[in-house]
Design a protein around this motif. Structure first.
Motif, PDB file in Angstrom:
ATOM      1  N   ILE A 105     -10.976   1.038 -32.228  1.00  0.00           N
ATOM      2  CA  ILE A 105     -11.762   0.460 -31.133  1.00  0.00           C
ATOM      3  C   ILE A 105     -11.049   0.711 -29.806  1.00  0.00           C
ATOM      4  O   ILE A 105     -11.671   1.057 -28.796  1.00  0.00           O
ATOM      5  CB  ILE A 105     -11.981  -1.057 -31.339  1.00  0.00           C
ATOM      6  CG1 ILE A 105     -12.721  -1.335 -32.659  1.00  0.00           C
ATOM      7  CG2 ILE A 105     -12.755  -1.653 -30.161  1.00  0.00           C
ATOM      8  CD1 ILE A 105     -14.142  -0.860 -32.722  1.00  0.00           C
ATOM      9  N   SER A 106      -9.727   0.573 -29.801  1.00  0.00           N
ATOM     10  CA  SER A 106      -8.961   0.827 -28.573  1.00  0.00           C
ATOM     11  C   SER A 106      -8.957   2.302 -28.205  1.00  0.00           C
ATOM     12  O   SER A 106      -8.606   2.675 -27.080  1.00  0.00           O
ATOM     13  CB  SER A 106      -7.521   0.321 -28.734  1.00  0.00           C
ATOM     14  OG  SER A 106      -6.844   1.037 -29.744  1.00  0.00           O
ATOM     15  N   GLU A 107      -9.373   3.154 -29.159  1.00  0.00           N
ATOM     16  CA  GLU A 107      -9.425   4.600 -28.908  1.00  0.00           C
ATOM     17  C   GLU A 107     -10.830   5.059 -28.498  1.00  0.00           C
ATOM     18  O   GLU A 107     -11.067   6.258 -28.352  1.00  0.00           O
ATOM     19  CB  GLU A 107      -8.976   5.347 -30.162  1.00  0.00           C
ATOM     20  CG  GLU A 107      -7.517   5.057 -30.538  1.00  0.00           C
ATOM     21  CD  GLU A 107      -7.154   5.570 -31.922  1.00  0.00           C
ATOM     22  OE1 GLU A 107      -8.086   5.965 -32.676  1.00  0.00           O
ATOM     23  OE2 GLU A 107      -5.963   5.558 -32.258  1.00  0.00           O
ATOM     24  N   GLY A 108     -11.755   4.098 -28.371  1.00  0.00           N
ATOM     25  CA  GLY A 108     -13.087   4.451 -27.891  1.00  0.00           C
ATOM     26  C   GLY A 108     -14.212   4.342 -28.897  1.00  0.00           C
ATOM     27  O   GLY A 108     -15.380   4.595 -28.566  1.00  0.00           O
ATOM     28  N   TYR A 109     -13.915   3.959 -30.131  1.00  0.00           N
ATOM     29  CA  TYR A 109     -14.977   3.771 -31.122  1.00  0.00           C
ATOM     30  C   TYR A 109     -15.661   2.417 -30.899  1.00  0.00           C
ATOM     31  O   TYR A 109     -15.049   1.468 -30.409  1.00  0.00           O
ATOM     32  CB  TYR A 109     -14.415   3.859 -32.540  1.00  0.00           C
ATOM     33  CG  TYR A 109     -14.088   5.273 -32.958  1.00  0.00           C
ATOM     34  CD1 TYR A 109     -15.045   6.078 -33.568  1.00  0.00           C
ATOM     35  CD2 TYR A 109     -12.829   5.821 -32.707  1.00  0.00           C
ATOM     36  CE1 TYR A 109     -14.753   7.389 -33.930  1.00  0.00           C
ATOM     37  CE2 TYR A 109     -12.530   7.128 -33.060  1.00  0.00           C
ATOM     38  CZ  TYR A 109     -13.497   7.906 -33.673  1.00  0.00           C
ATOM     39  OH  TYR A 109     -13.210   9.199 -34.012  1.00  0.00           O
ATOM     40  N   ASP A 110     -16.938   2.346 -31.301  1.00  0.00           N
ATOM     41  CA  ASP A 110     -17.715   1.117 -31.136  1.00  0.00           C
ATOM     42  C   ASP A 110     -17.690   0.234 -32.384  1.00  0.00           C
ATOM     43  O   ASP A 110     -17.767  -0.986 -32.289  1.00  0.00           O
ATOM     44  CB  ASP A 110     -19.193   1.462 -30.830  1.00  0.00           C
ATOM     45  CG  ASP A 110     -19.340   2.349 -29.619  1.00  0.00           C
ATOM     46  OD1 ASP A 110     -18.918   1.931 -28.532  1.00  0.00           O
ATOM     47  OD2 ASP A 110     -19.875   3.473 -29.761  1.00  0.00           O
ATOM     48  N   PHE A 111     -17.610   0.871 -33.541  1.00  0.00           N
ATOM     49  CA  PHE A 111     -17.794   0.163 -34.809  1.00  0.00           C
ATOM     50  C   PHE A 111     -16.921   0.867 -35.851  1.00  0.00           C
ATOM     51  O   PHE A 111     -17.009   2.081 -36.024  1.00  0.00           O
ATOM     52  CB  PHE A 111     -19.279   0.230 -35.178  1.00  0.00           C
ATOM     53  CG  PHE A 111     -19.690  -0.368 -36.490  1.00  0.00           C
ATOM     54  CD1 PHE A 111     -18.896  -1.263 -37.175  1.00  0.00           C
ATOM     55  CD2 PHE A 111     -20.922  -0.036 -37.044  1.00  0.00           C
ATOM     56  CE1 PHE A 111     -19.304  -1.818 -38.380  1.00  0.00           C
ATOM     57  CE2 PHE A 111     -21.349  -0.573 -38.241  1.00  0.00           C
ATOM     58  CZ  PHE A 111     -20.538  -1.463 -38.913  1.00  0.00           C
ATOM     59  N   VAL A 112     -16.080   0.100 -36.518  1.00  0.00           N
ATOM     60  CA  VAL A 112     -15.174   0.657 -37.529  1.00  0.00           C
ATOM     61  C   VAL A 112     -15.373  -0.074 -38.843  1.00  0.00           C
ATOM     62  O   VAL A 112     -15.434  -1.304 -38.876  1.00  0.00           O
ATOM     63  CB  VAL A 112     -13.700   0.541 -37.081  1.00  0.00           C
ATOM     64  CG1 VAL A 112     -12.775   1.176 -38.118  1.00  0.00           C
ATOM     65  CG2 VAL A 112     -13.494   1.196 -35.720  1.00  0.00           C
ATOM     66  N   ARG A 157     -14.739  -5.131 -41.150  1.00  0.00           N
ATOM     67  CA  ARG A 157     -15.273  -4.264 -40.093  1.00  0.00           C
ATOM     68  C   ARG A 157     -14.733  -4.728 -38.753  1.00  0.00           C
ATOM     69  O   ARG A 157     -14.320  -5.872 -38.603  1.00  0.00           O
ATOM     70  CB  ARG A 157     -16.796  -4.342 -39.996  1.00  0.00           C
ATOM     71  CG  ARG A 157     -17.565  -4.412 -41.273  1.00  0.00           C
ATOM     72  CD  ARG A 157     -19.029  -4.746 -40.991  1.00  0.00           C
ATOM     73  NE  ARG A 157     -19.790  -4.974 -42.204  1.00  0.00           N
ATOM     74  CZ  ARG A 157     -19.835  -6.133 -42.848  1.00  0.00           C
ATOM     75  NH1 ARG A 157     -19.141  -7.180 -42.392  1.00  0.00           N
ATOM     76  NH2 ARG A 157     -20.561  -6.258 -43.930  1.00  0.00           N
ATOM     77  N   ALA A 158     -14.847  -3.848 -37.763  1.00  0.00           N
ATOM     78  CA  ALA A 158     -14.496  -4.226 -36.396  1.00  0.00           C
ATOM     79  C   ALA A 158     -15.567  -3.707 -35.448  1.00  0.00           C
ATOM     80  O   ALA A 158     -16.073  -2.594 -35.615  1.00  0.00           O
ATOM     81  CB  ALA A 158     -13.134  -3.659 -36.004  1.00  0.00           C
ATOM     82  N   PHE A 159     -15.926  -4.527 -34.452  1.00  0.00           N
ATOM     83  CA  PHE A 159     -16.880  -4.161 -33.421  1.00  0.00           C
ATOM     84  C   PHE A 159     -16.231  -4.318 -32.053  1.00  0.00           C
ATOM     85  O   PHE A 159     -15.484  -5.275 -31.827  1.00  0.00           O
ATOM     86  CB  PHE A 159     -18.104  -5.084 -33.434  1.00  0.00           C
ATOM     87  CG  PHE A 159     -18.855  -5.152 -34.728  1.00  0.00           C
ATOM     88  CD1 PHE A 159     -19.784  -4.177 -35.060  1.00  0.00           C
ATOM     89  CD2 PHE A 159     -18.645  -6.207 -35.615  1.00  0.00           C
ATOM     90  CE1 PHE A 159     -20.493  -4.247 -36.247  1.00  0.00           C
ATOM     91  CE2 PHE A 159     -19.351  -6.285 -36.802  1.00  0.00           C
ATOM     92  CZ  PHE A 159     -20.278  -5.307 -37.127  1.00  0.00           C
ATOM     93  N   SER A 160     -16.553  -3.423 -31.148  1.00  0.00           N
ATOM     94  CA  SER A 160     -16.200  -3.676 -29.755  1.00  0.00           C
ATOM     95  C   SER A 160     -17.074  -4.815 -29.244  1.00  0.00           C
ATOM     96  O   SER A 160     -18.119  -5.142 -29.846  1.00  0.00           O
ATOM     97  CB  SER A 160     -16.439  -2.429 -28.903  1.00  0.00           C
ATOM     98  OG  SER A 160     -17.844  -2.167 -28.790  1.00  0.00           O
ATOM     99  N   TYR A 161     -16.679  -5.417 -28.131  1.00  0.00           N
ATOM    100  CA  TYR A 161     -17.461  -6.516 -27.554  1.00  0.00           C
ATOM    101  C   TYR A 161     -18.891  -6.075 -27.270  1.00  0.00           C
ATOM    102  O   TYR A 161     -19.857  -6.765 -27.630  1.00  0.00           O
ATOM    103  CB  TYR A 161     -16.781  -7.004 -26.274  1.00  0.00           C
ATOM    104  CG  TYR A 161     -17.562  -8.054 -25.517  1.00  0.00           C
ATOM    105  CD1 TYR A 161     -17.545  -9.390 -25.921  1.00  0.00           C
ATOM    106  CD2 TYR A 161     -18.325  -7.706 -24.398  1.00  0.00           C
ATOM    107  CE1 TYR A 161     -18.264 -10.352 -25.228  1.00  0.00           C
ATOM    108  CE2 TYR A 161     -19.048  -8.665 -23.703  1.00  0.00           C
ATOM    109  CZ  TYR A 161     -19.016  -9.988 -24.123  1.00  0.00           C
ATOM    110  OH  TYR A 161     -19.740 -10.939 -23.448  1.00  0.00           O
TER     111      TYR A 161
END
Length: 229
Positions: A105-112, A157-161
């Motif tokens: 996410i810190s590298e620019g992805y929206d959803f991991v 999972r991880a989401f950006s804000y």
């Protein structure tokens, strides 16, 4: 990324046996922004979670995994975190893997998505029936408009804000089909999606939770109805 920038959402239904251990494992790794959503449990999940000094949202009735995740993500958004992570309550995820899903996410992805199937050693540990079921649901997710990935049903999972905001605006699912719908919404909105390998801790308890063949059929039918209507 600082750990204070991360909020972790734990959906929980009748998880009094594991909820304390799950919360404590995350806190031991420095994750203190934790939201537990007690999804209408009939045991002491709510009370045990409250004892751990975390935010606890409570559904009066059981709404299902999708309902619990929707509530938890909406609650997290109020605090404006940089990343929102979903994490199962049953002890199958390793707290060490939170960092793995957050980093992209810190590298620019929206959803991991944390995949239990990318690592060959982890793949061997997954029971055959679950591997077959996952493959079927991966294919269904893709055919109904989602991204084709190796582990569409993973709970880590991880989401950006910004991605999380979009997700809750469009989310329709209340139950297990939510995992597939996340990927369908992501594809529709052209989210930048990445999978990373994670570890899975299989126990007799965690194996008794989650999806089965009947659940898989229900997921397919609900996703099909969403597509048609």
């Amino acid at each position: 990324m600082e750990k204070n920038d991360i909020f972790i959402v734990i959906p929980a239904y009748n998880e009094e046996k594991m909820i304390k251990n799950t919360i404590r494992g995350l806190k031991k790794k420095g994750y203190n922004n934790i939201i537990v959503v007690d999804d209408g449990s009939q045991d002491k999940t709510y009370e045990k979670a409250k004892e751990e000094d975390v935010i606890v949202c409570r559904h009066i009735i059981n709404r299902g995994l999708g309902g619990a995740l929707g509530t938890g993500i909406k609650c997290s958004l109020l605090y404006k975190p940089k990343v929102i992570v979903t994490f199962d309550a049953d002890g199958q995820h390793s707290p060490d893997d939170v960092e793995k899903v957050v980093k992209p996410i810190s590298e620019g992805y929206d959803f991991v998505v944390g995949s239990r199937l990318m690592d060959k050693n982890e793949l061997k540990n997954m029971p055959l029936v679950k591997r077959i079921g996952n493959f079927g649901l991966n294919l269904i997710t893709f055919l109904l408009g989602g991204y084709l990935i190796s582990d569409s049903q993973s709970g880590l999972r991880a989401f950006s804000y910004e991605a999380a905001k979009k997700i809750v605006e469009e989310l329709k699912s209340d139950r297990y089909e939510v995992s597939s719908e996340f990927l369908i919404i992501a594809k529709r909105n052209k989210f930048k999606v990445k999978e990373v390998p994670i570890k899975t801790i299989y126990t007799e308890y965690s194996m008794s939770r989650g999806t089965n063949v009947i659940t898989g059929i229900k997921i397919f039918l609900k996703l099909l109805l969403q597509k048609l209507f």
